[in-house]
Design a protein around this motif. Structure first.
Motif, PDB file in Angstrom:
ATOM      1  N   TYR A 163       7.161 -12.212  -6.010  1.00 26.70           N
ATOM      2  CA  TYR A 163       8.301 -11.685  -6.710  1.00 26.70           C
ATOM      3  C   TYR A 163       7.998 -11.481  -8.317  1.00 26.70           C
ATOM      4  O   TYR A 163       8.476 -10.392  -8.692  1.00 26.70           O
ATOM      5  CB  TYR A 163       9.449 -12.875  -6.700  1.00 26.70           C
ATOM      6  N   SER A 164       7.019 -12.035  -8.881  1.00 27.42           N
ATOM      7  CA  SER A 164       6.977 -11.637 -10.092  1.00 27.42           C
ATOM      8  C   SER A 164       6.091 -10.310 -10.331  1.00 27.42           C
ATOM      9  O   SER A 164       6.552  -9.371 -11.328  1.00 27.42           O
ATOM     10  CB  SER A 164       6.078 -12.703 -10.922  1.00 27.42           C
ATOM     11  N   LEU A 165       5.417  -9.956  -9.312  1.00 24.46           N
ATOM     12  CA  LEU A 165       4.776  -8.625  -9.337  1.00 24.46           C
ATOM     13  C   LEU A 165       5.610  -7.740  -9.258  1.00 24.46           C
ATOM     14  O   LEU A 165       5.812  -6.434  -9.765  1.00 24.46           O
ATOM     15  CB  LEU A 165       3.371  -8.764  -8.406  1.00 24.46           C
ATOM     16  N   LEU A 166       6.525  -7.691  -7.939  1.00 23.23           N
ATOM     17  CA  LEU A 166       7.654  -6.822  -7.550  1.00 23.23           C
ATOM     18  C   LEU A 166       8.355  -6.487  -8.838  1.00 23.23           C
ATOM     19  O   LEU A 166       8.931  -5.310  -8.962  1.00 23.23           O
ATOM     20  CB  LEU A 166       8.273  -7.417  -6.460  1.00 23.23           C
ATOM     21  N   SER A 167       8.905  -7.667  -9.447  1.00 23.56           N
ATOM     22  CA  SER A 167       9.884  -7.374 -10.644  1.00 23.56           C
ATOM     23  C   SER A 167       9.205  -6.594 -11.474  1.00 23.56           C
ATOM     24  O   SER A 167       9.967  -6.083 -12.462  1.00 23.56           O
ATOM     25  CB  SER A 167      10.273  -8.777 -11.119  1.00 23.56           C
ATOM     26  N   GLN A 168       7.979  -6.270 -11.711  1.00 24.66           N
ATOM     27  CA  GLN A 168       7.480  -5.728 -12.770  1.00 24.66           C
ATOM     28  C   GLN A 168       7.214  -4.207 -12.430  1.00 24.66           C
ATOM     29  O   GLN A 168       7.118  -3.283 -13.314  1.00 24.66           O
ATOM     30  CB  GLN A 168       6.057  -6.323 -13.239  1.00 24.66           C
ATOM     31  N   ILE A 169       7.425  -3.988 -11.377  1.00 26.65           N
ATOM     32  CA  ILE A 169       7.387  -2.569 -10.497  1.00 26.65           C
ATOM     33  C   ILE A 169       8.925  -2.006 -10.738  1.00 26.65           C
ATOM     34  O   ILE A 169       9.037  -0.791 -10.992  1.00 26.65           O
ATOM     35  CB  ILE A 169       7.018  -2.617  -9.039  1.00 26.65           C
ATOM     36  N   ALA A 170      10.139  -2.974 -10.422  1.00 28.99           N
ATOM     37  CA  ALA A 170      11.391  -2.478 -10.510  1.00 28.99           C
ATOM     38  C   ALA A 170      12.200  -3.679 -10.360  1.00 28.99           C
ATOM     39  O   ALA A 170      11.852  -4.843  -9.856  1.00 28.99           O
ATOM     40  CB  ALA A 170      11.652  -1.421  -9.335  1.00 28.99           C
ATOM     41  N   PRO A 171      13.464  -3.215 -10.703  1.00 32.37           N
ATOM     42  CA  PRO A 171      14.547  -4.662 -10.614  1.00 32.37           C
ATOM     43  C   PRO A 171      14.266  -5.174  -8.908  1.00 32.37           C
ATOM     44  O   PRO A 171      14.500  -4.114  -8.083  1.00 32.37           O
ATOM     45  CB  PRO A 171      15.808  -4.136 -10.791  1.00 32.37           C
TER      46      PRO A 171
END
Length: 344
Positions: free
Chosen positions: A145-153
């Motif tokens: 989740y933390s990596l995904l959240s840095q890509i986009a909401p």
């Protein structure tokens, strides 16, 4: 396009991403419950399993990280820019989604980038796509989740409701719809679903009266037999009026011995078929294996034509969305009305 809040991350924070992707990713816009939403009137806080995330405007470049999420966004009228399938099909782009994505691919009008397996979607491809919104499921993606959240909401939902009264998609469809700005469409889906249930109930009433007890199981007829009393199809059948057989000595999702199957008292058996060597059409293979099995082919329910083989992808709980339910409800009459013909 959805707006995001951007700020510069320190080198220590972005170093792992530089190593992994070879590019700098900026912009984690998840907000905690204590943060204040933007003054932009088009922004809204959307609750999901990881907290709350601010989404602004209408997301145009939407990523679906699982079949369930893909089904839900398509039903709401949103097309994906990228998609992660139940298994890695070694496809780079779904340039013929109607043929490449089982059952619900016919609703896709774009050519989504393939992200591989839903359990480990390609973060590098996601980064290069620069999506507006990523939607996934918590049981699959919470560790990333933390990596995904840095890509986009990023929003991660669950469809595992405390009760079993609703279909699984009814539990998370409103959250997904709010993120996409499609709340009116979500309510219409729920209304249409109830109407379709009623129509199918009326059509199948003669079958319910004659053969009320249904046992559902998943199987490859080689190493695996599992009860599926909480599957997508089981819940639909209960709404229609069938009694789902739940033998007391069998654990849901637990392995069942072949020797036990003839002892199960059921009027109809539906086999949710899967085969590791055939992703697209396993049911015909399973039907042949059952017919040549000396224990299974002597069961009276099989000899009387009341054992049905269907694809787990659709009928099990793999996709489990509003489009899935629509397809199953359309197929059930043709499947089960044959029991009346066979008994006449």
């Amino acid at each position: 396009m959805a707006k995001t809040k951007n700020w510069t991350l320190s080198y220590a924070m972005i170093a792992p991403l530089i190593i992994t992707f070879g590019i700098l990713v900026i912009g984690c816009n998840n907000v905690s419950q204590n943060q204040t939403i933007s003054n932009d009137e088009s922004c809204r806080l959307v609750k999901h399993q990881m907290g709350e995330t601010e989404v602004c405007g209408t997301p145009e470049k939407v990523v679906a990280l699982s079949p369930h999420i893909l089904d839900s966004i398509l039903a709401l009228g949103v097309q994906p820019i990228a998609y992660a399938e139940a298994t890695n099909l070694n496809i780079q782009v779904y340039d013929n989604p109607a043929q490449q994505i089982p059952y619900i691919g016919k609703w896709i009008t774009t050519k989504p980038v393939a992200l591989g397996d839903r359990k480990s979607p390609s973060l590098e491809r996601l980064t290069m796509l620069k999506p507006d919104l990523i939607i996934g499921e918590d049981w699959l993606h919470k560790d990333e989740y933390s990596l995904l959240s840095q890509i986009a909401p990023t929003l991660l939902f669950t469809d595992q409701q405390p009760t079993t009264q609703e279909q699984s998609w009814q539990y998370d469809i409103n959250g997904i719809a709010k993120a996409l700005g499609r709340e009116t469409e979500a309510q219409q889906l729920i209304n249409d679903f109830e109407k379709k249930i009623e129509i199918t109930r009326q059509i199948l009433q003669p079958v319910v009266e004659k053969y009320p007890r249904v046992f559902l199981m998943s199987s490859n007829v080689i190493t695996n037999f599992n009860a599926q009393s909480q599957s997508t199809t089981a819940k639909l059948l209960e709404k229609i009026g069938f009694q789902i057989v739940k033998p007391s000595n069998i654990v849901e999702q637990g392995n069942i011995s072949q020797e036990v199957l003839p002892q199960i008292e059921a009027d109809i058996i539906i086999v949710l078929s899967w085969n590791e060597d055939d992703f697209y059409s396993p049911e015909s293979i399973l039907r042949e294996k059952w017919a040549t099995n000396p224990l299974l082919n002597t069961m009276s329910v099989f000899q009387e034509g009341r054992v049905f083989f269907v694809d787990y992808q659709l009928w099990g709980s793999n996709i489990r969305g509003p489009l899935t339910d629509l397809l199953i409800l359309e197929k059930l009459p043709d499947l089960l009305l044959t029991t009346l013909k066979n008994s006449s």
